[in-house]
Design an enzyme around this catalytic site. Structure first.
Site, PDB file in Angstrom:
ATOM      1  N   ILE A  95     -10.918  -5.503 -12.647  1.00 35.99           N
ATOM      2  CA  ILE A  95     -12.143  -4.747 -12.366  1.00 35.99           C
ATOM      3  C   ILE A  95     -13.204  -5.162 -13.381  1.00 35.99           C
ATOM      4  CG2 ILE A  95     -13.162  -2.431 -12.201  1.00 35.99           C
ATOM      5  CD1 ILE A  95     -11.076  -3.102 -10.015  1.00 35.99           C
ATOM      6  N   LEU A 147      -4.644  -6.432  -7.451  1.00 38.94           N
ATOM      7  CA  LEU A 147      -4.311  -7.533  -8.370  1.00 38.94           C
ATOM      8  C   LEU A 147      -5.523  -8.232  -8.985  1.00 38.94           C
ATOM      9  CD1 LEU A 147      -1.274  -9.076  -6.456  1.00 38.94           C
ATOM     10  CD2 LEU A 147      -1.258  -7.577  -8.472  1.00 38.94           C
ATOM     11  N   LYS A 148      -6.722  -7.769  -8.653  1.00 39.64           N
ATOM     12  CA  LYS A 148      -7.905  -8.398  -9.258  1.00 39.64           C
ATOM     13  C   LYS A 148      -8.370  -7.539 -10.437  1.00 39.64           C
ATOM     14  CE  LYS A 148      -8.596 -11.531  -5.949  1.00 39.64           C
ATOM     15  NZ  LYS A 148      -8.504 -12.983  -6.189  1.00 39.64           N
ATOM     16  N   ASP A 201      -4.161  -2.976 -18.496  1.00 44.95           N
ATOM     17  CA  ASP A 201      -3.150  -1.905 -18.676  1.00 44.95           C
ATOM     18  C   ASP A 201      -3.245  -1.244 -20.047  1.00 44.95           C
ATOM     19  OD1 ASP A 201      -0.833  -4.144 -17.045  1.00 44.95           O
ATOM     20  OD2 ASP A 201      -2.166  -2.634 -16.157  1.00 44.95           O
ATOM     21  N   HIS A 231       0.974   1.744 -13.031  1.00 45.22           N
ATOM     22  CA  HIS A 231       1.685   0.555 -13.503  1.00 45.22           C
ATOM     23  C   HIS A 231       3.181   0.854 -13.479  1.00 45.22           C
ATOM     24  CE1 HIS A 231       2.210  -3.228 -15.641  1.00 45.22           C
ATOM     25  NE2 HIS A 231       3.083  -2.606 -16.420  1.00 45.22           N
ATOM     26  N   GLU A 267       6.672   6.434  -8.755  1.00 41.22           N
ATOM     27  CA  GLU A 267       5.229   6.142  -8.647  1.00 41.22           C
ATOM     28  C   GLU A 267       4.609   7.028  -7.575  1.00 41.22           C
ATOM     29  OE1 GLU A 267       4.113   1.986  -8.314  1.00 41.22           O
ATOM     30  OE2 GLU A 267       6.063   1.429  -9.109  1.00 41.22           O
ATOM     31  N   GLY A 308       0.785  -1.232   0.000  1.00 47.55           N
ATOM     32  CA  GLY A 308       0.000   0.000   0.000  1.00 47.55           C
ATOM     33  C   GLY A 308       0.810   1.271   0.000  1.00 47.55           C
ATOM     34  N   SER A 309       2.078   1.200  -0.426  1.00 46.83           N
ATOM     35  CA  SER A 309       2.908   2.422  -0.380  1.00 46.83           C
ATOM     36  C   SER A 309       2.349   3.529  -1.278  1.00 46.83           C
ATOM     37  CB  SER A 309       4.353   2.105  -0.757  1.00 46.83           C
ATOM     38  OG  SER A 309       4.458   1.766  -2.124  1.00 46.83           O
ATOM     39  N   ASN A 310       1.686   3.140  -2.365  1.00 49.98           N
ATOM     40  CA  ASN A 310       1.079   4.171  -3.234  1.00 49.98           C
ATOM     41  C   ASN A 310      -0.157   4.780  -2.565  1.00 49.98           C
ATOM     42  OD1 ASN A 310       2.332   4.535  -6.040  1.00 49.98           O
ATOM     43  ND2 ASN A 310       2.436   2.344  -5.744  1.00 49.98           N
TER      44      ASN A 310
HETATM   45  C1  GRF Z   1       3.514  -0.922  -7.383  1.00 48.22           C
HETATM   46  O1  GRF Z   1       4.768  -1.186  -7.961  1.00 48.22           O
HETATM   47  C2  GRF Z   1       2.541  -0.626  -8.482  1.00 48.22           C
HETATM   48  O2  GRF Z   1       3.112  -0.021  -9.605  1.00 48.22           O
HETATM   49  C3  GRF Z   1       2.066  -1.987  -8.867  1.00 48.22           C
HETATM   50  O3  GRF Z   1       2.026  -2.727  -7.657  1.00 48.22           O
HETATM   51  C4  GRF Z   1       2.917  -2.163  -6.737  1.00 48.22           C
HETATM   52  C5  GRF Z   1       2.110  -1.787  -5.531  1.00 48.22           C
HETATM   53  O4  GRF Z   1       2.910  -1.371  -4.542  1.00 48.22           O
HETATM   54  N1  GRF Z   1       0.784  -1.902  -9.495  1.00 48.22           N
HETATM   55  P1  GRF Z   1       2.227  -0.760  -3.227  1.00 48.22           P
HETATM   56  O5  GRF Z   1       1.256  -1.811  -2.713  1.00 48.22           O
HETATM   57  O6  GRF Z   1       1.535   0.507  -3.629  1.00 48.22           O
HETATM   58  O7  GRF Z   1       3.397  -0.530  -2.316  1.00 48.22           O
END
Ligand code: GRF
Length: 209
Positions: free
Chosen positions: A97, A94-95, A154, A113, A183, A16-18
């Site tokens: 939509i 990862l699922k 994508d 991505h 990102e 969940g870093s994003n």
């Molecule tokens: C990131 O590299 C994103 O580009 C990809 O999955 C990863 C998710 O990382 N879709 P996080 O869970 O946001 O840390």
């Protein structure tokens, strides 16, 4: 009457870093928004700990919801309606939509991505696989793409892209970290553009005004 904050839902499957980068961008005043809920595909997602600690509502649907496109589409429609969501952000989700939800919510679902699409995208291209493929190909640059989500994997039009250098001694892990750093820059920038109604969509050409 204060204007309601721009309501964002974030979908995660991992660390969940994003998601956290978006939350911190809001806290730092990048834009006036609110993450109204986080949806995870697994209870094990590290991002759920951050959501709990920051009192952000979060849900992990039961496995049967993901087994049926219709059930998952209904679930998403119900939650996004209940929380008046204006933008859905896929952040490592990862699922797939459901197409039904994409057409209901068209133009308001974005994904991050970890490559410069259309290169190194599509089914199976996630996480380490992406960076390994970039290195195996011998690329000199890689990067990240925020794009609109359409019914393909994508294949939606890019909103923001940013590149990084690839070095000869890179491993997939080293490259992943370099890409992840950008990102965390471009995803909050893209969300801010939507929150400030600055995104201009003209077919596959998307501009930030
Ligand atoms: C990131 O590299 C994103 O580009 C990809 O999955 C990863 C998710 O990382 N879709 P996080 O869970 O946001 O840390």
């Amino acid at each position: 009457m204060p204007k309601p904050k721009y309501a964002i839902a974030v979908l995660i499957s991992g660390g969940g870093s994003n998601f956290i980068a978006i939350h911190k961008a809001i806290q730092n005043g990048l834009f006036d928004g609110e993450i109204v809920f986080v949806l995870s595909s697994t209870e094990k997602a590290g991002g759920l700990k951050y959501a709990t600690e920051n009192e952000i509502p979060h849900f992990t649907p039961t496995a049967d919801v993901f087994m049926s496109e219709q059930k998952f589409a209904n679930y998403l429609l119900e939650k996004t309606t209940d929380y008046n969501v204006q933008l859905v952000v896929l952040a490592g989700f990862l699922k797939k939509i459901p197409a039904a939800f994409i057409s209901d919510f068209s133009g308001k679902i974005i994904n991050i991505h970890p490559a410069l699409l259309p290169s190194f995208g599509g089914k199976g291209m996630y996480g380490r696989h992406v960076h390994q493929a970039v290195l195996d190909y011998g690329c000199k640059i890689s990067g990240a793409t925020v794009h609109l989500v359409n019914s393909g994997y994508d294949t939606g039009p890019p909103i923001i892209q940013k590149s990084v250098q690839v070095f000869v001694d890179d491993t997939p892990e080293i490259l992943a970290q370099r890409v992840l750093k950008i990102e965390h820059e471009i995803l909050p920038q893209a969300v801010a553009a939507f929150a400030e109604d600055k995104v201009i969509i003209n077919g596959r050409k998307i501009y930030i005004g």
